[in-house]
Write a protein that holds these residues in place. Structure first.
Motif, PDB file in Angstrom:
ATOM      1  N   LYS A  61       0.274  12.061   7.010  1.00 30.50           N
ATOM      2  CA  LYS A  61      -0.556  12.275   5.829  1.00 30.50           C
ATOM      3  C   LYS A  61      -1.861  11.484   5.934  1.00 30.50           C
ATOM      4  O   LYS A  61      -2.941  11.970   5.616  1.00 30.50           O
ATOM      5  N   ILE A  62      -1.743  10.234   6.372  1.00 31.21           N
ATOM      6  CA  ILE A  62      -2.927   9.375   6.514  1.00 31.21           C
ATOM      7  C   ILE A  62      -3.876   9.959   7.557  1.00 31.21           C
ATOM      8  O   ILE A  62      -5.097   9.967   7.398  1.00 31.21           O
TER       9      ILE A  62
ATOM     10  N   SER B  54      -7.497  -0.031   7.804  1.00 33.00           N
ATOM     11  CA  SER B  54      -7.809  -0.082   6.373  1.00 33.00           C
ATOM     12  C   SER B  54      -7.371  -1.397   5.744  1.00 33.00           C
ATOM     13  O   SER B  54      -7.937  -1.849   4.755  1.00 33.00           O
TER      14      SER B  54
ATOM     15  N   LYS C 237      -5.442   4.119  11.606  1.00 31.62           N
ATOM     16  CA  LYS C 237      -6.258   4.121  10.384  1.00 31.62           C
ATOM     17  C   LYS C 237      -5.634   3.229   9.313  1.00 31.62           C
ATOM     18  O   LYS C 237      -6.334   2.521   8.586  1.00 31.62           O
ATOM     19  N   HIS C 238      -4.298   3.257   9.242  1.00 28.36           N
ATOM     20  CA  HIS C 238      -3.598   2.428   8.260  1.00 28.36           C
ATOM     21  C   HIS C 238      -3.810   0.944   8.562  1.00 28.36           C
ATOM     22  O   HIS C 238      -4.011   0.131   7.660  1.00 28.36           O
TER      23      HIS C 238
ATOM     24  N   GLY D  90      -2.679   7.984  12.511  1.00 27.37           N
ATOM     25  CA  GLY D  90      -2.395   7.524  11.156  1.00 27.37           C
ATOM     26  C   GLY D  90      -2.131   6.038  11.114  1.00 27.37           C
ATOM     27  O   GLY D  90      -2.599   5.320  10.220  1.00 27.37           O
TER      28      GLY D  90
ATOM     29  N   TYR E 186       4.564   9.463   6.486  1.00 31.72           N
ATOM     30  CA  TYR E 186       3.325   9.165   5.767  1.00 31.72           C
ATOM     31  C   TYR E 186       2.150   8.943   6.708  1.00 31.72           C
ATOM     32  O   TYR E 186       0.991   9.108   6.319  1.00 31.72           O
TER      33      TYR E 186
ATOM     34  N   ARG F  98       0.810  -1.212   0.000  1.00 33.09           N
ATOM     35  CA  ARG F  98       0.000   0.000   0.000  1.00 33.09           C
ATOM     36  C   ARG F  98       0.847   1.267   0.000  1.00 33.09           C
ATOM     37  O   ARG F  98       0.385   2.344  -0.374  1.00 33.09           O
TER      38      ARG F  98
ATOM     39  N   MET G   2       0.866   5.495  -1.831  1.00 28.97           N
ATOM     40  CA  MET G   2       1.153   6.699  -1.038  1.00 28.97           C
ATOM     41  C   MET G   2       2.334   7.468  -1.614  1.00 28.97           C
ATOM     42  O   MET G   2       2.354   8.701  -1.630  1.00 28.97           O
TER      43      MET G   2
END
Length: 354
Positions: free
Chosen positions: A346-347, A283, A279-280, A276, A343, A109, A113
């Motif tokens: 960002k997420i 997901s 959530k990562h 983040g 990152y 993934r 990104m």
């Protein structure tokens, strides 16, 4: 910082485009929900031809606002009207493309990104003024990034009242981004009223003391940019910085990630990073996948349902994920957790939260 964070750990670097194929060689214990990020004052230098294989799409959009972690961390230029600050190159000691490939191999993934967000903070060579970076970090602790930006502006204006406007103006910020007081300038303030003068710029009494103490360390030679850049061991660097008044784990992580650009930093105390990563992880379980490398493992002892509730109701200690859970979920990112952490902000869609 208790607010968000990316830290006003400010580093204000001189940026130079670098090749991505260089040889390999990155605030208090209590957590707060406010967002705080240190402003990074970057001065473009003469561009060099990029040799990176990564494609850099041409952007026609206006300059972005200073609202991300790396915005508030970075080397800074000294004022031309005072004794210049010591600026030293903080060359990336790890290969960005190798780091990307490593993360993609662990979690495919990441490839999407990398296409969506370019880690520009790690694509340029920087010059670092450690004093300025650390002061930015201290000023931004425990407050929102907007408040931190305002106080930092007022602090600098104490020393350059005729060169800076009364209020911070994002449209004009680049014209005075090179201005910042040196340790000598701070210590030149009358000792009897020094702390009171700094408090007049919006600093708390404690922060005023921290800034003066830091100025004394750098002016005496006990600390220097070169000394901090020369540390090879992350733990030794951490111990040195934590010994400073007002410097906590979050500040150390921000300085290590954005000023020194160490490769394997994971700021487990940052709420933006925690959110983040949560959530990562979630997901990866939202859509069935035949790729075992894509489906993230859950932290030991936790179910998917328990993790899902964390987005609305934080765990004990007001955290989305505990330090142990963060470490466990990113074990496969080593030795490039710095890039992965960038990152996660960002997420999360935040500037970072300490």
């Amino acid at each position: 910082m208790s607010s968000s964070t990316l830290p006003l750990a400010a580093l204000s670097p001189t940026k130079r485009t670098r090749s991505s194929t260089s040889s390999p060689a990155a605030a208090t214990s209590s957590l707060s929900s406010a967002l705080v990020v240190p402003p990074a004052f970057v001065t473009p230098a003469k561009k060099k031809t990029r040799t990176t294989k990564a494609k850099s799409p041409t952007s026609t959009s206006p300059p972005r606002a200073l609202t991300t972690p790396d915005d508030f961390a970075g080397p800074i230029l000294a004022s031309s009207t005072s004794t210049p600050a010591t600026l030293l190159p903080a060359t990336l000691s790890w290969d960005l493309e190798v780091a990307k490939a490593h993360l993609v191999a662990h979690d495919p993934r990441f490839e999407a990104m990398f296409e969506k967000w370019e880690p520009t903070v790690y694509m340029e060579d920087l010059e670092v003024d450690a004093f300025r970076s650390l002061v930015h970090s201290l000023l931004g602790q425990q407050i929102s990034w907007l408040a931190a930006r305002s106080i930092t502006h007022r602090f600098i204006r104490l020393f350059y009242p005729t060169l800076l406007p009364p209020l911070h103006d994002p449209l004009l910020a680049s014209t005075y981004a090179h201005l910042f007081p040196t340790p000598a300038q701070i210590l030149a303030l009358p000792a009897a009223t020094r702390l009171e003068t700094l408090r007049g710029a919006g600093l708390s009494g404690r922060k005023a003391e921290y800034v003066v103490n830091l100025a004394e360390k750098f002016e005496s030679g006990e600390l220097s940019t070169k000394m901090l850049l020369d540390f090879e061991d992350d733990e030794e660097l951490k111990e040195t910085l934590l010994a400073l008044k007002g410097v906590g784990p979050w500040t150390v992580n921000m300085f290590s990630m954005f000023s020194l650009r160490r490769p394997n930093i994971l700021p487990v105390g940052d709420l933006g990073v925690q959110k983040g990563l949560l959530k990562h992880t979630l997901s990866a379980h939202s859509v069935p996948s035949s790729s075992s490398s894509t489906t993230a493992l859950l932290p030991s002892g936790l179910t998917l349902a328990q993790l899902q509730t964390r987005l609305k109701t934080k765990a004990k200690g007001n955290v989305y994920l505990t330090p142990k859970e963060c470490e466990e979920l990113t074990e496969g990112w080593k030795p490039y957790r710095t890039l992965g952490s960038w990152y996660l902000w960002k997420i999360a869609g935040t500037e970072g939260e300490e």
